[in-house]
Design a protein around this motif. Structure first.
Motif, PDB file in Angstrom:
ATOM      1  N   PHE A 127     -30.242 -82.247   5.872  1.00 31.95           N
ATOM      2  CA  PHE A 127     -29.869 -83.614   5.518  1.00 31.95           C
ATOM      3  C   PHE A 127     -29.508 -84.475   6.724  1.00 31.95           C
ATOM      4  O   PHE A 127     -29.900 -85.646   6.783  1.00 31.95           O
ATOM      5  CB  PHE A 127     -28.784 -83.591   4.439  1.00 31.95           C
ATOM      6  N   TRP A 155     -35.603 -86.099  -3.886  1.00 34.19           N
ATOM      7  CA  TRP A 155     -34.227 -86.350  -3.459  1.00 34.19           C
ATOM      8  C   TRP A 155     -34.123 -86.349  -1.928  1.00 34.19           C
ATOM      9  O   TRP A 155     -33.364 -87.117  -1.349  1.00 34.19           O
ATOM     10  CB  TRP A 155     -33.269 -85.315  -4.060  1.00 34.19           C
TER      11      TRP A 155
ATOM     12  N   PRO B  68     -23.824 -79.486   1.662  1.00 32.78           N
ATOM     13  CA  PRO B  68     -25.227 -79.879   1.563  1.00 32.78           C
ATOM     14  C   PRO B  68     -25.546 -80.117   0.102  1.00 32.78           C
ATOM     15  O   PRO B  68     -25.330 -79.246  -0.745  1.00 32.78           O
ATOM     16  CB  PRO B  68     -25.949 -78.636   2.076  1.00 32.78           C
ATOM     17  N   ARG B  69     -26.012 -81.296  -0.227  1.00 29.67           N
ATOM     18  CA  ARG B  69     -26.307 -81.607  -1.630  1.00 29.67           C
ATOM     19  C   ARG B  69     -27.736 -82.112  -1.748  1.00 29.67           C
ATOM     20  O   ARG B  69     -28.155 -82.975  -0.980  1.00 29.67           O
ATOM     21  CB  ARG B  69     -25.327 -82.663  -2.161  1.00 29.67           C
ATOM     22  N   SER B  70     -28.430 -81.600  -2.757  1.00 37.83           N
ATOM     23  CA  SER B  70     -29.836 -81.975  -2.930  1.00 37.83           C
ATOM     24  C   SER B  70     -30.025 -83.481  -2.978  1.00 37.83           C
ATOM     25  O   SER B  70     -30.949 -84.021  -2.387  1.00 37.83           O
ATOM     26  CB  SER B  70     -30.395 -81.348  -4.215  1.00 37.83           C
ATOM     27  N   SER B  71     -29.146 -84.157  -3.677  1.00 41.09           N
ATOM     28  CA  SER B  71     -29.267 -85.605  -3.813  1.00 41.09           C
ATOM     29  C   SER B  71     -28.246 -86.297  -2.916  1.00 41.09           C
ATOM     30  O   SER B  71     -27.091 -85.866  -2.828  1.00 41.09           O
ATOM     31  CB  SER B  71     -29.021 -86.006  -5.270  1.00 41.09           C
TER      32      SER B  71
END
Lengths: 285, 285, 285, 285
Positions: A127, A155, B68-71
């Motif tokens: 990310f 996403w 860490p987040r997918s969206s």
């Protein structure tokens, strides 16, 4: 409307918004081809490949200067030296350059040389890298993670879009139980992406099948399925390539493949792009 | 001997080399447990969880400050504020702290607060991050990529080892077609890792199965299979957790699970670790 | 030459040997389409679908009389009554009939009515069934197991060939982690099969993607990739179908899709088959 | 309550209903072990294996007389001759016999010799076979399909239960991208099955990992996870076995593994079964 994706979907889902890379457009009626070697190796090989790619009708040049490799004990790319060679090849051929960036710290460096930043399959959910690339001012070619769902992929694109960046997606095969092919090329991602988002989507059949004799059939299938671009690995002597030789087309196979694509594109109402060159001496900005 | 892996395998394959995190040892006769919430939320919840974890026998505290987040449109952690709360919880309870780092640029910051750096599943092949973590002076908890082979996982460890770092592996489930569980926990990775390398390997059944009632059975199975540690998500009110509540054990379930583990460890000639605490006031170095 | 497969490969690998089903040929220059409802439901719906399929250019009629269903508590087909309706539809439209057989004991019964026996995905490694079908005198449409490798699929064909039978393969998607589509349609199986064997290979995009709006793109991609046939689920009122309605094309969508295929076939030097009808009154032999 | 499964779940979900095979009980406090060679080869090898299995504590004898093989060009079992040898081994050792049936037509034959019918992984959704086995009067050992979800597996059991049969499930590994192990043994299926149904569930770590040195760790893990039985491939000379030698334990390794299991079972409040033998001269009915 696909409300899951505020930036890539929403009310603009279903209509492709074109993304320009210099004079090349992804997501319009014309379908551009990105071609070049897996890794940048030597000046001679890169220039030979770039000239042949342009003559055969490719619109952009690819080549890895920073290579993500599973093992630390293998060749990991020429680094900035490779970027300089790519810039030289653009100068010589007029083809805009796409190359991978592996770390947020390298985004500025790579963006200085490249026309489009590639984020590779292993980094699809990196990310901080997505965000930095989104802020670079260069369009991003975002490859699908080899084990990520289409939803996660979109996403990931949202991370780039949220920073003001532009995204072209690139399907390159997913990891399955099948072992005949290197990955399983998921062409159904094309209609799914087109119905859920406004993002253009390319296909890389080289990584998808991993074996050069099977690549032309899949390249034609990708165009017929509505792909907004192709990415192909080409090398003058695949058997001597420093990486991924087995999946690289030689120059003659690449020419034959390129010659077979226009009627497929026309069958679905599109055209293969005719290379619109960056004028020699331009900066790649 | 496993010559594929010069640093993790070779002639030292088959004999575990212990890795110490402060007073806690992974890969010795004792099996430590890492426990804590998915994300660091508030001081109150973190301290309550840390105290309960210590009382139930956990040896280390976990908690995510960088998530860490997918969206991009969801909670992504408290950042440095979360690191400070973790340091406070260590001060209060004496438990060394494990927390995730997402970017090479954050390694120095996270290493200032944490006793062990976690590299998460999505970053297993983030090679610049592996290298930076390897140079940090802190041992690395390297989670398996959710779609990476055991061989690729060991190669990722080689990146850390090549920089002089120490590695404890952590199996957390792989992505398969099964949908009853969040992932498919691959406990066979334990004997494979133990025969190919000298690295300790832990198991995180919380992410593995993703549903709290099924976690205790898998935690016991992991110990019976020879795991060198467990990582468990614990939260005082799982239904109110800011992330991953469905897979968090509440305090009472965690206590019951911990009480059930010693006979399993003893059945295979090991012991569950008794928490060896960091003295209050120590720096986490 | 592919010596792994003595009957399907060997020195005949790489050259397709055509398989005839009445007047229809798989593996020649023309590409036939198999169309019809998932299940045979009523005479009226079947005849309406069969007529519309023929008018739009389909060459064979499909329809399930014996339905394999995951749960025993759902509709499992009309049995012999369904076979009779299929024979009636052939009489009316002249389209040869393909239908599934589930058990070695039913092979003789199904072969009495059908022109081609389908062996479904769940039965790809049902070896007694493969052998019985191979001895039936009718060509076999062998669907790929949803989690079988291409190599296993060809070995399954060897079971039929070893009994003197003829085989047309049918790719229908494999089970992966992706959830947007019902399965992941593996079009790369086409060039792989064509290089390893002499068997014709069809594609069923209906099961492959499982959602009707995405089927046309994949049908065109299959033809462009070199498929020797297509199988498509069509229903006059998909939303009322007794099974698989979500993946059935309505009659108008089917007509539009059929109209779009000829230029794609011509782009790769083939033609879509023009229905060559079984004369009314013939026996299905 | 799990209403998806009217016969296996419903209000009886969560409480195991024991299934008896002669004097052996699956799903009670004791955990039986099924052991024997992959295939029945010769009388001498079978008897030697059966005696060693009984002495080491196994409760049932396994051995394949009808072998499902991916390729038709390999050994497919001795057929009825193999069944006779199994009956002889039961006569000699008192161990009830479990063996696979491949076709509905063979159910009566196999049921004449065996105490329990095994339905193999490739046939988990062979619905006519499930039904015929359900009507045989013999309990069914239903292996999980190598690419079937737990939900589909329970539905397959419903087919047997709907005919009045009894079912013991057997997890044997699923097909994933991992290549170090033959399959990925999904031990989390145990708590899932136990919470959704009343069915006993065994584990076959031999097929699960496919490499004998890794089997003991997984056998112990299965018992710790709550498995209601184990199935293990044992052969006096694994390197000479006609099939699956790489995953067979030799007699000494099997004895050592069996000796290690009782403390694991006791750690979770169960016991390893002590062989309760079928009296010599009984018919296996």
């Amino acid at each position: 409307m696909d409300d899951r994706f505020p930036l890539a979907g929403g009310s603009s889902a279903g209509k492709i918004k074109p993304v320009a890379v210099g004079p090349v457009v992804f997501g319009g009626p014309d379908v551009p081809v990105i071609a070049g070697p897996c890794s940048v190796e030597t000046e001679e090989i890169l220039l030979q490949t770039a000239r042949a790619a342009r003559e055969a009708g490719a619109s952009l040049l690819r080549g890895g200067a920073f290579k993500p490799r599973s093992s630390p004990h293998t060749f990991r790319g020429l680094g900035e030296e490779g970027l300089k060679l790519l810039a030289l090849a653009r100068e010589e051929t007029g083809l805009p350059v796409v190359t991978e960036v592996l770390s947020p710290r390298d985004v500025e460096l790579v963006a200085r040389y490249a026309d489009m930043l590639q984020i590779g399959s292993r980094n699809m959910q990196n990310f901080p890298l997505l965000q930095e690339a989104g802020r670079s001012g260069k369009p991003v070619l975002l490859k699908r993670g080899f084990a990520n769902t289409i939803e996660e992929w979109i996403w990931a694109a949202e991370y780039v879009l949220a920073e003001g960046g532009q995204v072209v997606l690139c399907e390159r095969g997913i990891r399955t139980f099948e072992r005949a092919t290197r990955n399983t090329l998921d062409l159904s991602a094309i209609p799914v992406i087109h119905s859920w988002t406004h993002l253009p989507v390319c296909v890389d059949p080289s990584h998808g099948v991993g074996h050069s004799p099977w690549i032309p059939a899949m390249a034609r299938a990708a165009v017929a399925a509505g792909a907004d671009g192709l990415m192909l690995e080409v090398h003058p002597q695949p058997e001597k390539a420093w990486s991924d030789g087995r999946q690289s087309l030689d120059l003659e196979s690449f020419r034959r493949l390129m010659a077979s694509l226009p009627p497929v594109a026309e069958a679905i109402g599109r055209r293969m792009a005719v290379a619109a060159l960056v004028p020699p001496g331009s900066s790649g900005q």
